[in-house]
Design a protein around this motif. Structure first.
Motif, short mmCIF file in Angstrom:
data_model
loop_
_atom_site.label_atom_id
_atom_site.label_comp_id
_atom_site.label_asym_id
_atom_site.label_seq_id
_atom_site.Cartn_x
_atom_site.Cartn_y
_atom_site.Cartn_z
N VAL A 94 0.80 -1.24 -0.08
CA VAL A 94 0.06 0.10 0.19
C VAL A 94 0.82 1.21 0.04
N VAL A 98 1.06 5.75 -5.80
CA VAL A 98 -0.61 5.83 -6.15
C VAL A 98 -0.80 6.66 -7.16
N THR A 151 -7.54 -1.25 -0.08
CA THR A 151 -6.58 -2.08 -0.92
C THR A 151 -6.73 -2.17 -2.36
N THR A 154 -6.02 1.09 -3.98
CA THR A 154 -4.79 1.34 -4.46
C THR A 154 -3.97 0.36 -5.25
N TYR A 157 -4.87 1.78 -8.99
CA TYR A 157 -4.18 2.91 -9.25
C TYR A 157 -2.64 2.33 -9.82
N ARG A 158 -2.18 1.62 -9.20
CA ARG A 158 -0.85 0.77 -9.17
C ARG A 158 -1.07 0.40 -10.57
#
Lengths: 177, 314
Positions: A94, A98, A151, A154, A157-158
């Motif tokens: 995490v 991002v 999560t 996250t 977007y990753r």
């Protein structure tokens, strides 16, 4: 559809077949995105049909039949990859970058399926497929994959960041070193 | 919204076998649920016909093998290859099902040769019976001694016009407006003296209307990127030469398939026959030919004859 689910839950295989055939092409394509070949993807479809009919009695909310089915398909896909030792699960980090760009509906121009397959780990791939191919909400994705909502976002977007970096020719891992 | 991912996903071709595989999975579950609810009895009414039956294939490194058969494959001094009847392995924990039907005491297995559903009606011959769909990975050996025992659920079985029923039969059913038709072939419990013992039964000579091929990468990725074969005269010479191909045992020889899984060495050749059937062959650059799900044998052709076709496949 609800009536078919109820019939299937009573053991009516023809009712279940009618239900399953509504989604079998989607299941096949999702499986193919994971296993990358026709033979294994067909195995996933067969396994999914088997597992889902065996356990449909456990489906508490018939209106969530599709979500439940897709979850089984992803599970079957990852099982096959595990058996062939082709997958390495990465724990979601995490703290990774991002994206500030929250325009999630604006998918990178020119992204190909091969980019999707090659660049993403299994969690990232699952989320991207469920978001863009199945049009799941983040809430539905988090419930399907049994991970926290935060999560889920996250990782999403990753994954987008990875794809953008890939298209730019940058190595995101080199940047993190 | 420009959702290229959805567009890219929808480009993944859907194989013809998809429907059948869905049904197979559901039938497996159905039969397992039946077993849990009923007690299966093997009585005096079940008669052993031959040493037949097994649908279990163990996959090792991407190739197919039937356990227990390796020591039994043999080649006599005249290069014939004997393929014993399929037998059930002791441990089916790693097994994978394929379609099979027991007819007239022999096991017919699903094949790579296909038939378009619309054409299937035209070549559907005499009805032989209806399959029982009673076989799964938990079945005992004696389950396979029952005529029309199968792994494909309940389906009507027919002869195929123009083909020897000792070699090929066809399952056929219609459901919700869809036709499901599939060939099953007896490729075990036989002796192969030459290519004619297999290829001769496919009725290819003089019956090819068109043909196409694709590379290994496209085949493996399920991409229908086919290239047509323009020189049918040359292709027909190749097909005739297949009848004289030398059979080889995959167990007695170093099987070249495993090292040839790449687009330089491997081609999938599809032959479209005038009766609507489509035969798929695997060709390897060094002159080897594989047919469908034949587990124990492959073929080698005269280098000169083979290379004439191979140059068309580049």
């Amino acid at each position: 559809m609800l009536e078919l689910v109820r019939k299937a839950q009573k053991g009516n295989d023809k009712a279940f077949l009618a239900l399953f055939q509504e989604y079998e092409q989607e299941i096949y394509r999702i499986a193919f995105a994971y296993v990358k070949n026709q033979s294994d993807a067909l195995d996933v479809v067969q396994d999914t049909a088997y597992r889902s009919f065996m356990s449909i009695k456990n489906l508490k909310e018939p209106k969530y039949f599709k979500t439940w089915l897709i979850k089984i398909a992803i599970s079957c896909s990852i099982d096959i990859l595990r058996k062939k030792k082709k997958v390495l699960f990465l724990k979601p980090n995490v703290e990774e970058i991002v994206s500030d760009n929250k325009e999630e509906d604006e998918v990178i121009l020119g992204v190909t399926l091969r980019d999707l397959i090659d660049e993403l780990d299994e969690n990232e791939k699952s989320i991207i497929l469920l978001k863009f191919y199945e049009d799941f909400t983040f809430k539905e994705i988090s419930e399907t994959l049994e991970m926290p909502l935060g999560t889920t976002k996250t990782i999403f977007y990753r994954a987008l960041q990875k794809l953008r970096n890939h298209l730019k020719g940058d190595d995101v891992y080199a940047q993190l070193d | 919204m420009h959702n290229l991912i959805k567009q890219e996903m929808n480009k993944i071709e859907i194989p013809k076998e998809l429907r059948e595989r869905s049904k197979m999975g559901i039938n497996q579950a159905k039969e397992e649920m039946k077993k849990k609810n009923t007690r299966f009895k093997v009585g005096a009414g079940v008669t052993a016909v031959l040493a037949t039956a097994c649908a279990f294939i163990l996959f090792t490194n991407g190739t197919l093998s039937i356990p227990g058969n390796e020591a039994e494959i043999s080649q006599n001094e005249y290069t014939s290859v004997e393929i014993p009847a399929i037998e059930l392995p002791e441990n089916g924990s790693n097994a994978k099902m394929i379609g099979l039907v027991v007819y007239n005491g022999k096991v017919y297995t699903q094949t790579m040769s296909e038939i378009d559903p619309e054409v299937a009606k035209a070549i559907r011959g005499e009805k032989l019976g209806t399959t029982k769909g009673n076989i799964d990975e938990w079945s005992k050996q004696d389950a396979y001694s029952v005529e029309f025992a199968s792994t494909i659920g309940v389906a009507d079985v027919y002869t195929v016009d123009g083909y020897d029923k000792d070699f090929r039969i066809m399952s056929f059913e219609e459901y919700n407006g869809y036709v499901y038709a599939q060939f099953f072939e007896n490729l075990n419990g036989i002796t192969i003296q030459s290519g004619k013992d297999i290829f001769g039964k496919l009725n290819m000579v003089g019956n090819i209307s068109s043909a196409q091929y694709r590379t290994f990468d496209d085949w493996n990725s399920g991409i229908n990127n086919f290239f047509p074969i323009e020189n049918l005269e040359g292709l027909n010479r190749f097909i005739e030469a297949l009848n004289h191909a030398k059979p080889l045992s995959r167990n007695d020889n170093v099987d070249p398939l495993g090292d040839s899984l790449n687009s330089e060495d491997y081609r999938e050749l599809t032959l479209n026959l005038v009766d609507g059937t489509n035969v798929k062959l695997t060709l390897l650059k060094d002159g080897y030919i594989y047919y469908g799900y034949m587990y124990d044998a492959y073929f080698q052709m005269n280098e000169d004859e083979f290379s004439k076709l191979w140059t068309q496949l580049k």
